[in-house]
Design a protein around this motif. Structure first.
Motif, short mmCIF file in Angstrom:
data_model
loop_
_atom_site.label_atom_id
_atom_site.label_comp_id
_atom_site.label_asym_id
_atom_site.label_seq_id
_atom_site.Cartn_x
_atom_site.Cartn_y
_atom_site.Cartn_z
N VAL A 107 -16.69 28.07 -2.90
CA VAL A 107 -15.26 28.09 -2.64
C VAL A 107 -14.47 27.78 -3.91
N ARG A 153 -13.63 30.15 2.89
CA ARG A 153 -14.43 29.00 3.33
C ARG A 153 -15.38 29.33 4.49
N ARG A 154 -14.84 29.93 5.56
CA ARG A 154 -15.68 30.20 6.73
C ARG A 154 -16.76 31.22 6.41
N PHE A 171 -14.63 22.47 8.62
CA PHE A 171 -13.67 23.24 7.83
C PHE A 171 -14.15 23.33 6.42
#
Lengths: 372, 372
Positions: free
Chosen positions: B115, B122-123, B372
């Motif tokens: 990231v 992110r996901r 997250f």
């Protein structure tokens, strides 16, 4: 165009020009929140009434949330790098004020910063955090059951996740503009402070709450960076900008910056009484060269560090107003004024130090001290 | 005095001069550990026998510990930023080799780096980590019950404590010498890699173990920084320098660096068979301009990316030696050699892809994916 006032949170520059800071960085006068405070069932604190807390950013948003019944919180952090003094009390008094009004309180024990920026030996930083900071805060009246104290190096994965993700959301140039030349230690300390402020919004730490951070004006660069980081985390997680209030730092007893590293510039809340009295009695005042001159011209409370003590810590509004008038008029000279301050401070320190032993035990029992 | 070869772990520069790297940075030839390997009851792996793993640092110390019956471990990390290809298999094969010899295996899923350095959403980074990396590793034969996969953003307080404390133990100048201009992202990524390697020594992660990190030569700057950090943590916590082995990275099918971002340069382990075959058939070889010339002069396996595939992934020692001889002598031309490679690769991919569906389910069930 006016040059931007440069303020450096790790420097020793005092910000004298608060008004200019407010114009350039958009900090609003604290009196703009008075109507909302009242609606929220809160009275302005002594620090607000006396202009010590002089400004805020987005505090209106937090108060509106409180009025709507939404959760509100205060976060502050202490670097465990010295003894707890009256300058620290200024912040703790604010925490107690908010706690009594229903705000949840979070206190970061900045052991990471103490070690990486100030190079305090690790175990010593942990001991100081608990025995000096947490214990003195509890003895001052912060309710340990309603306060979440935590070590920066011991806060759980979601907190550190923020720290890591923030690193990708700020450029070197932006950090250099705030902190000067970058070092790994400064990068980590700055991102850690941002994580301190923003993690309390996360589900994992009790769910979203509107958070306010009470700081000295010199800390505003941290706040601005934190606000920017909150804005930039969209797409990953929803974070809101923190609110903040700004206070004037209390000067040291020598008229310059209060600092643990010059022990005569400040009174520690654990000072033996004779030691505290000695420091107070030789504090810089706003008195004149001779008693005669002072009776004629009056003193200058604005230049007086003993008056600071009266104003920040010792006196109610009416007593304070009387001291101001009696100094200005020349009716009260410095010796008398110092003894007046000492009589109040003696009571305060005695009461505080009596509570402290038990508070130390409580402190060790409630913090989760890291192993290394 | 020779100039230091500068190698940049985030750059794309290939390290061609392994010998010089060994002289300057003190990496020892891998054959120096052969007697200890034997004492430890381990046979040299195919990668060692073929000189693909060409060097090591302190691997003798790890093997001596293993001989004494002390715990030993391997750590590696994967940046979840693309599909799993034969270049990744090179590392996973090494993990399986060590796992079969009783080493504990740790795999860092470098979601923080993906990231902050590569800017993968992110996901998506989390999905890729599990479905591409963990799943393919399990399908290749890494035993999930004996492997600790973890996300960098989800590893617990003691791990992050290292990250924070490391920040105070390295100067800006040292990091710039390794990584060029500092950015917050690079600082965080570099310190995170050091924490990956060293945290497995901690009590909190199963107690002290001797750890070896298998890397490509371009990763050595990370290792040197990590060794220095281990040395500098005395007084806070006792950490030992990690050992490391160094392998030659497999070239892409076009003869330059293998990369997910140029999909024709590599075969992914999830490529449909016809797609994989198409890439292999047009791979750059060490063949001559005409068949006649090749029969006369022989091919050059050293320049051949198909021979790389034979050597890294497809053939046993005897078959490999025969292919080398038959190429050199001109007895086997490139078309035939490619079909030979394809027949082995087809079996490998079919078997692998059959295992993959179940491996994906296992992967999701064993990793602790961050929210997250």
């Amino acid at each position: 165009m006016a040059e931007e006032p440069r303020i450096d949170p790790w420097g020793t520059v005092e910000v004298k020009d608060y008004k200019r800071l407010m114009e350039v960085f958009g900090i609003k006068p604290i009196n703009t929140i008075l109507p909302l405070l009242e609606k929220a069932g809160m009275k302005p604190s002594a620090y607000m009434r006396r202009g010590i807390i002089f400004g805020h950013r987005d505090m209106d948003r937090v108060l509106e949330a409180k009025i709507r019944g939404e959760p509100v919180a205060v976060l502050t952090g202490f670097m465990p790098s010295g003894r707890f003094h009256f300058g620290h009390k200024l912040t703790v008094d604010q925490l107690i004020y908010y706690q009594n009004s229903g705000f949840k309180i979070f206190v970061a024990l900045a052991d990471a910063e103490a070690v990486i920026v100030r190079r305090i030996p690790r175990r010593e930083a942990i001991r100081i955090a608990v025995e000096e900071y947490v214990a003195n805060m509890i003895a001052l009246g912060l309710d340990p059951d309603k306060t979440e104290f935590y070590f920066q190096t011991n806060r759980g994965a979601p907190y550190y996740r923020l720290l890591q993700l923030f690193a990708g959301k700020v450029t070197a140039a932006e950090m250099e503009a705030i902190y000067g030349d970058l070092t790994p230690a400064k990068v980590m300390a700055a991102l850690t402070q941002a994580a301190d402020i923003l993690h309390v919004e996360l589900e994992e730490y009790g769910g979203y709450k509107h958070v306010v951070v009470p700081v000295g004006a010199d800390q505003d660069p941290h706040l601005r960076l934190t606000r920017d980081l909150a804005d930039r985390m969209g797409g990953i997680i929803s974070l809101e900008r923190p609110a903040s209030t700004y206070h004037k730092m209390q000067r040291g007893l020598d008229g310059v910056k209060m600092s643990s590293s010059r022990p005569d510039s400040t009174i520690f809340l654990t000072d033996p009484l004779n030691e505290a009295k000695r420091k107070l009695m030789k504090a810089l005042t706003g008195g004149r060269a001779t008693a005669e001159e002072q009776r004629r011209l009056g003193g200058v409370p604005e230049s007086c560090t003993v008056y600071d003590m009266h104003m920040y810590h010792l006196m109610g509004d009416e007593e304070l107003a009387k001291i101001y008038r009696d100094c200005r008029s020349g009716a009260m000279l410095c010796g008398e004024c110092k003894l007046l301050a000492w009589s109040k401070m003696k009571d305060l320190l005695e009461r505080h130090q009596q509570r402290l032993e038990e508070a130390r035990e409580v402190a060790w029992s409630i913090v989760d001290a890291p192993r290394f």
